[in-house]
Motif scaffolding. Structure first.
Motif, short mmCIF file in Angstrom:
data_model
loop_
_atom_site.label_atom_id
_atom_site.label_comp_id
_atom_site.label_asym_id
_atom_site.label_seq_id
_atom_site.Cartn_x
_atom_site.Cartn_y
_atom_site.Cartn_z
N SER A 122 1.16 -0.93 -0.08
CA SER A 122 -0.29 0.29 -0.04
C SER A 122 0.90 1.10 0.38
O SER A 122 2.44 1.05 -0.02
N THR A 123 0.34 2.25 -0.30
CA THR A 123 0.97 3.39 0.16
C THR A 123 -0.09 4.76 0.36
O THR A 123 -1.28 4.78 -0.51
N VAL A 124 0.10 6.00 1.38
CA VAL A 124 -0.69 6.49 1.68
C VAL A 124 -0.37 8.13 1.37
O VAL A 124 0.89 8.06 1.40
N LEU A 125 -1.28 8.80 1.07
CA LEU A 125 -1.49 10.15 0.53
C LEU A 125 -2.03 10.71 2.25
O LEU A 125 -3.14 10.14 2.44
N ARG A 126 -1.51 11.73 2.58
CA ARG A 126 -2.38 12.58 3.67
C ARG A 126 -1.98 14.01 3.46
O ARG A 126 -1.31 14.33 3.13
N ALA A 127 -3.21 14.73 4.27
CA ALA A 127 -2.56 16.02 4.63
C ALA A 127 -3.08 16.83 5.71
O ALA A 127 -4.12 16.28 6.32
N ILE A 128 -3.22 17.72 5.96
CA ILE A 128 -4.14 18.94 7.03
C ILE A 128 -5.14 19.98 6.24
O ILE A 128 -3.76 20.84 5.25
N THR A 129 -5.98 19.76 6.42
CA THR A 129 -6.86 20.83 5.31
C THR A 129 -6.58 22.79 5.79
O THR A 129 -6.18 22.70 6.86
N ASP A 130 -7.03 22.82 4.87
CA ASP A 130 -6.59 24.52 5.35
C ASP A 130 -6.95 25.94 5.65
O ASP A 130 -6.95 26.41 6.52
N HIS A 131 -8.11 24.73 5.99
CA HIS A 131 -9.34 25.64 7.10
C HIS A 131 -10.46 24.47 7.51
O HIS A 131 -10.13 23.00 7.06
N ALA A 132 -11.19 24.73 8.43
CA ALA A 132 -12.14 24.19 8.75
C ALA A 132 -13.20 23.46 8.16
O ALA A 132 -13.74 24.68 6.72
N VAL A 133 -13.50 22.58 8.44
CA VAL A 133 -14.29 22.01 7.39
C VAL A 133 -15.49 21.26 8.26
O VAL A 133 -15.67 20.55 8.77
N ASP A 134 -16.79 20.83 8.05
CA ASP A 134 -17.92 20.50 8.15
C ASP A 134 -17.69 19.09 8.47
O ASP A 134 -18.17 18.49 7.11
N LEU A 135 -17.92 18.49 9.16
CA LEU A 135 -17.34 16.65 9.09
C LEU A 135 -18.43 15.96 9.73
O LEU A 135 -18.98 14.93 8.88
N GLY A 136 -19.22 16.21 10.64
CA GLY A 136 -20.06 15.52 10.97
C GLY A 136 -19.61 14.10 12.01
O GLY A 136 -20.34 13.68 12.20
N ALA A 137 -18.75 13.35 11.99
CA ALA A 137 -17.59 13.19 12.73
C ALA A 137 -16.08 13.37 13.14
O ALA A 137 -16.04 13.76 12.59
#
Length: 385
Positions: free
Chosen positions: A177-192
């Motif tokens: 497997s390979t993984v791509l990841r990041a942290i969003t630049d601003h808040a996101v409406d997630l619901g979880a």
């Protein structure tokens, strides 16, 4: 027993080991090859066992204040169907804490701030580590040579110290497997607070942070070395039909924020975590796939167990024998469980196998799922006297 140690590697495990050793009266120098500690990385989940280790190190409260509890969420299908629900309250009732989500950079900073600045040697690589005589280990860092009673190899999955100690060991291998990841630049409406979505040979997940931003990761079954000219565009292409908030997470991410790494592991267990007066810790000892979210937690367990043994045993040798005896069976069992979780989760690609797994997950009572998690989370740290 002597009381000076060199920790090779300034990541989470290495810093935790240094804190633990200082708490039992040892003088510690941390050698890190990176010229600047940039507090890089995406996000991390800390289970109760990792939080208990941090409590014993004296930084648990600060970490909790900077973390967000994972109470709501679970596992879903790409169309949004529910496979399993997370019961964070039940988990907290059983083990005393929910799983907590925190930016890796924040955890790294909190650990680093618990050490005096003079104990960190930055931009210096341990070119060689050897035991030069009874009770003395020599660490050659180029123009600087350090001598200590103990060396802790926390130099990661590609550990050069491990390779020198075990020249016949095959070393890390690709998990498939390979993984791509990041942290969003601003808040996101997630619901979880936390969510995983499993497709055929693919996984997308997120961890919510206190400030409303989130870490997301996409795991793909691909050969080692696979890279994309535009990783974010490739993920949008692959996941644009998956349920909300997956497209929104990608849209909230800068292209230059995406990290891409192959998922490697130490599939062949080491025969020992200690040779002479050199101890292996964290990924250098038991690098595992991330499917259980236990990699950092196991490194934190290592750090506390090592420090407790050195604080209680009469000699370094007996302390390292105790450390190996306590840590190797547990961490290698967790590594096996993580590998199996990946094979039954993200790596499943045959439609029939995916259907059978999804059906089994829907039929599994939540109390049984919680009990399976408890196997890894229910760990009590030895006291640091």
């Amino acid at each position: 027993m002597g009381n000076t140690a060199v920790v090779v590697g300034g990541g989470i495990g290495g810093l935790a080991a240094a804190i633990g050793l200082r708490r039992v009266g040892w003088g510690v120098t941390v050698v890190e090859r990176a010229p600047v500690l940039k507090d890089a990385g995406a996000g991390i989940s800390l289970a109760a066992n990792g939080l208990r280790a941090l409590d014993e190190l004296g930084v648990g409260e600060a970490v909790r204040e900077a973390s967000r509890g994972q109470y709501v969420g679970g596992t879903r299908t790409p169309r949004g169907g529910r496979l399993a629900r997370m019961d964070g309250l039940a988990l907290e009732k059983e083990v005393g804490a929910p799983i907590m989500g925190i930016p890796r950079s924040t955890l790294h900073r909190l650990l680093r701030d618990s050490l005096p600045a003079e104990s960190l040697v930055i931009g210096s690589e341990a070119a060689s580590v050897e035991q030069t005589g009874p009770g003395v280990v020599r660490v050659d860092c180029g123009p600087m040579v350090l001598r200590a009673d103990l060396v802790v190899a926390a130099d990661g999955i590609g550990s050069k110290i491990r390779a020198r100690l075990f020249p016949d060991h095959p070393g890390p291998v690709h998990s498939g497997s390979t993984v791509l990841r990041a942290i969003t630049d601003h808040a996101v409406d997630l619901g979880a607070d936390f969510e995983l979505t499993w497709g055929q040979g693919a996984e997308f997940g997120h961890i919510a942070f206190l400030d409303g931003r989130a870490e997301w990761h996409a795991v793909l079954s691909l050969p080692a070395g696979t890279r994309f000219a535009d990783p974010l565009a490739e993920l949008r292409r692959r996941f644009h039909t998956w349920h909300d908030p997956i497209p929104a997470l990608l849209d909230a991410t800068r292209a230059d924020a995406v990290l891409h790494h192959d998922v490697n592991e130490l599939r062949t267990p080491l025969p020992s975590y200690a040779v002479g007066r050199i101890a292996l810790l964290g990924d250098a000892a038991h690098a595992m796939t991330p499917n259980l979210g236990q990699g950092a937690c196991q490194a934190l367990e290592d750090a506390v167990t090592l420090a407790a043994a050195l604080g209680a045993e009469p000699t370094v040798e007996t302390a390292l024998a105790r450390y190996d005896d306590e840590r190797r069976p547990r961490s290698q069992a967790v590594a096996r469980a993580a590998r199996q979780a990946g094979r039954l989760g993200q790596q499943l690609s045959h439609p029939l196998a995916v259907t059978l797994r999804n059906t089994a997950m829907r039929l599994t009572p939540s109390r049984i799922a919680t009990r399976m998690i408890l196997r890894h989370h229910a760990w009590a740290p030895p006291p640091l006297n």
